[in-house]
Design an enzyme around this catalytic site. Structure first.
Site, short mmCIF file in Angstrom:
data_model
loop_
_atom_site.label_atom_id
_atom_site.label_comp_id
_atom_site.label_asym_id
_atom_site.label_seq_id
_atom_site.Cartn_x
_atom_site.Cartn_y
_atom_site.Cartn_z
N GLY A 46 0.83 -1.21 0.00
CA GLY A 46 0.00 0.00 0.00
C GLY A 46 0.86 1.25 0.00
CB ALA A 47 4.24 1.80 -1.20
CG ASN A 48 -1.21 3.38 -3.88
OD1 ASN A 48 -1.20 2.28 -3.34
ND2 ASN A 48 -2.28 4.14 -3.92
N GLY A 50 -0.71 7.83 1.33
CA GLY A 50 -0.74 7.83 2.79
C GLY A 50 0.59 7.49 3.44
CG LEU A 51 0.18 6.33 7.44
CD1 LEU A 51 -0.08 5.51 8.70
CD2 LEU A 51 0.52 7.76 7.81
N GLY A 52 2.16 4.68 3.73
CA GLY A 52 3.02 3.78 2.95
C GLY A 52 3.90 4.56 1.99
CB SER A 176 -5.49 1.09 14.23
OG SER A 176 -6.31 2.06 14.85
CE1 TYR A 201 -8.37 0.17 9.77
CE2 TYR A 201 -8.89 1.21 11.87
CZ TYR A 201 -8.03 1.04 10.80
OH TYR A 201 -6.83 1.72 10.76
N1 LIG Z 1 -4.26 7.24 9.03
C1 LIG Z 1 -4.50 6.96 10.30
O1 LIG Z 1 -4.91 7.83 11.10
C2 LIG Z 1 -4.23 5.58 10.82
C3 LIG Z 1 -4.48 5.34 12.17
C4 LIG Z 1 -4.23 4.08 12.67
C5 LIG Z 1 -3.73 3.09 11.85
N2 LIG Z 1 -3.51 3.34 10.54
C6 LIG Z 1 -2.99 2.23 9.71
O2 LIG Z 1 -1.94 2.70 8.89
C7 LIG Z 1 -1.89 1.92 7.68
C8 LIG Z 1 -1.81 2.83 6.48
O3 LIG Z 1 -3.02 3.56 6.42
P1 LIG Z 1 -3.17 4.97 5.69
O4 LIG Z 1 -3.76 5.88 6.71
O5 LIG Z 1 -1.93 5.36 4.99
O6 LIG Z 1 -4.34 4.58 4.66
P2 LIG Z 1 -4.57 4.91 3.11
O7 LIG Z 1 -4.08 6.28 2.78
O8 LIG Z 1 -5.99 4.56 2.87
O9 LIG Z 1 -3.63 3.84 2.38
C9 LIG Z 1 -3.96 2.49 2.39
C10 LIG Z 1 -3.16 1.78 1.33
O10 LIG Z 1 -3.54 0.40 1.34
C11 LIG Z 1 -3.81 0.02 -0.01
N3 LIG Z 1 -4.73 -1.12 -0.09
C12 LIG Z 1 -6.04 -1.18 0.28
N4 LIG Z 1 -6.55 -2.37 -0.01
C13 LIG Z 1 -5.56 -3.11 -0.57
C14 LIG Z 1 -5.47 -4.44 -1.10
N5 LIG Z 1 -6.53 -5.24 -1.12
N6 LIG Z 1 -4.29 -4.86 -1.58
C15 LIG Z 1 -3.20 -4.05 -1.57
N7 LIG Z 1 -3.22 -2.78 -1.11
C16 LIG Z 1 -4.39 -2.32 -0.62
C17 LIG Z 1 -4.41 1.25 -0.63
O11 LIG Z 1 -4.40 1.15 -2.05
P3 LIG Z 1 -5.40 2.05 -2.97
O12 LIG Z 1 -4.83 3.43 -2.98
O13 LIG Z 1 -5.37 1.38 -4.29
O14 LIG Z 1 -6.75 2.02 -2.32
C18 LIG Z 1 -3.44 2.30 -0.09
O15 LIG Z 1 -2.26 2.28 -0.83
C19 LIG Z 1 -3.12 1.02 7.70
O16 LIG Z 1 -2.75 -0.27 8.12
C20 LIG Z 1 -4.03 1.66 8.75
O17 LIG Z 1 -4.85 0.72 9.40
C21 LIG Z 1 -3.76 4.56 9.99
#
Ligand SMILES: NC(=O)c1ccc[n+]([C@@H]2O[C@H](COP(=O)([O-])OP(=O)(O)OC[C@H]3O[C@@H](n4cnc5c(N)ncnc54)[C@H](OP(=O)(O)O)[C@@H]3O)[C@@H](O)[C@H]2O)c1
Length: 321
Positions: A46-48, A50-52, A176, A201
């Site tokens: 999921g590196a495209n 957000g955090l990734g 989380s 979730y």
């Molecule tokens: N942001 C927060 O406040 C927060 C808080 C607590 C924990 N987290 C955790 O941090 C991590 C990163 O989250 P984020 O906030 O950066 O979220 P995000 O911006 O929604 O990014 C999520 C990434 O996961 C990818 N993804 C989703 N479904 C997938 C699948 N079936 N196969 C492969 N890739 C998939 C998405 O791809 P697409 O772009 O194609 O959808 C996107 O690249 C997650 O594990 C989340 O639970 C985040």
């Protein structure tokens, strides 16, 4: 009267968000280190975005070969170009398709990785979805449970030989703070009987913690270490599936930390000297959060961690057979 209640609720909501912002600012800890990663290989799921994305960019800037493991190749290619632009092309970043909701895709990704990579030093299990309505995949898995937990479980186990051969190596699993409120039912692991998106979730984020604890026990003495991370509340696309995403989105970007700041604990776990002997710690703000109120007590039930592991193996075996 009704208007009054709504106004009070809105004010309360904004006060809570402001408190979150103040807290985030008070504990802001960028990971400052000149650790170099020349000759090392990293996978970030999921590196495209957000955090990734920010994790991948940081690791690439240190000289690592970084594999952006993403379900959408176009988005991944755009992210790769952004990283190349940011680092003035001075990096080794590649894109490889991975849809974590499909075990077939996970196995294909692993096959390609074994064919094309001679080593793997850091695996970051970052990708996740939230708020997705119940969806059963072609393989009979529930989509959120497959993406957030079963897929990363399968991926990690299939990559273990490569990680062991490259030891010392590290696995970082994103969880989380919502794990605290999760519930584990090994008799209906994917909540097919009683599904709701929010619980999916919380529950999968709890599974990420128990998986990390059990993985750490199984990896003892191999030179591969693991930890899990609550990144804090960061303004990313994670809330995109919420019905009120249009309202919540702008508020979140005002009050939550940036995605770049949100990536710091992941980077800390992947690189810091302090984490080189990690044993499944639950981390946030680059500190150990075990034993705080923000971790579900199930995490300390070794029997449950083992049962979750075995139940997941059985689910995977049933797909393969
Ligand atoms: N942001 C927060 O406040 C927060 C808080 C607590 C924990 N987290 C955790 O941090 C991590 C990163 O989250 P984020 O906030 O950066 O979220 P995000 O911006 O929604 O990014 C999520 C990434 O996961 C990818 N993804 C989703 N479904 C997938 C699948 N079936 N196969 C492969 N890739 C998939 C998405 O791809 P697409 O772009 O194609 O959808 C996107 O690249 C997650 O594990 C989340 O639970 C985040």
């Amino acid at each position: 009267m009704e208007l009054c209640i709504i106004s009070v609720a809105c004010c309360l909501f904004v006060v809570i968000l402001a408190a979150v912002k103040l807290y985030e600012l008070s504990i802001k800890r960028p990971f400052v280190s000149n650790v170099k990663l020349d000759g090392k290989t990293v996978i970030v799921t999921g590196a495209n975005t957000g955090l990734g994305f920010w994790t991948a960019l940081d690791l690439a800037s240190r000289g690592a070969r970084v594999i952006l493991a993403c379900r959408n190749l176009q988005k991944a290619e755009d992210a790769r170009k952004k990283i190349l632009k940011e680092l003035q092309s001075n990096c080794d970043v590649i894109v490889r398709h991975l849809d974590l909701s499909s075990m077939k895709s996970v196995r294909q990704f692993v096959r390609e990785t074994f064919e094309q990579e001679s080593r793997l030093d850091i695996l970051i299990n970052n990708a996740a979805v939230s708020g997705i309505p119940k969806t059963i995949t072609e393989e009979g898995l529930e989509y959120s449970y497959a993406t957030n937990y079963i897929g990363p479980f399968h991926l990690t186990n299939l990559l273990l030989d490569l990680l062991k051969n490259s030891a010392p190596s590290r696995i970082v699993n994103l969880t989380s703070v919502m794990n605290t409120f999760g519930h584990l039912n090994c008799d209906d692991l994917q909540a097919k009987g009683h599904y709701d998106p929010f619980s999916a979730y919380k529950n999968t984020k709890l599974m990420n913690v128990l998986f990390t604890k059990e993985l750490a026990r199984r990896l003892e003495g191999t030179g591969v270490t693991t930890s899990c991370v609550h990144p804090g509340l960061a303004a990313t696309d994670i809330f995109r599936s919420l019905r009120i995403a249009n309202i919540v989105g702008p508020l979140i970007s005002l009050f939550f930390k940036t995605a770049k700041d949100g990536a710091q604990t992941t980077i800390y776990c992947a690189l810091s000297e302090e984490m080189q002997d990690a044993k499944g710690e639950y981390m946030s703000d680059s500190q150990v959060y075990d034993k705080t109120v923000w971790i579900n007590k199930d995490a300390y039930d070794e029997g449950l961690c083992k049962k979750l592991w075995e139940t997941t193996e059985a689910i995977l075996e049933s797909i393969e057979s």
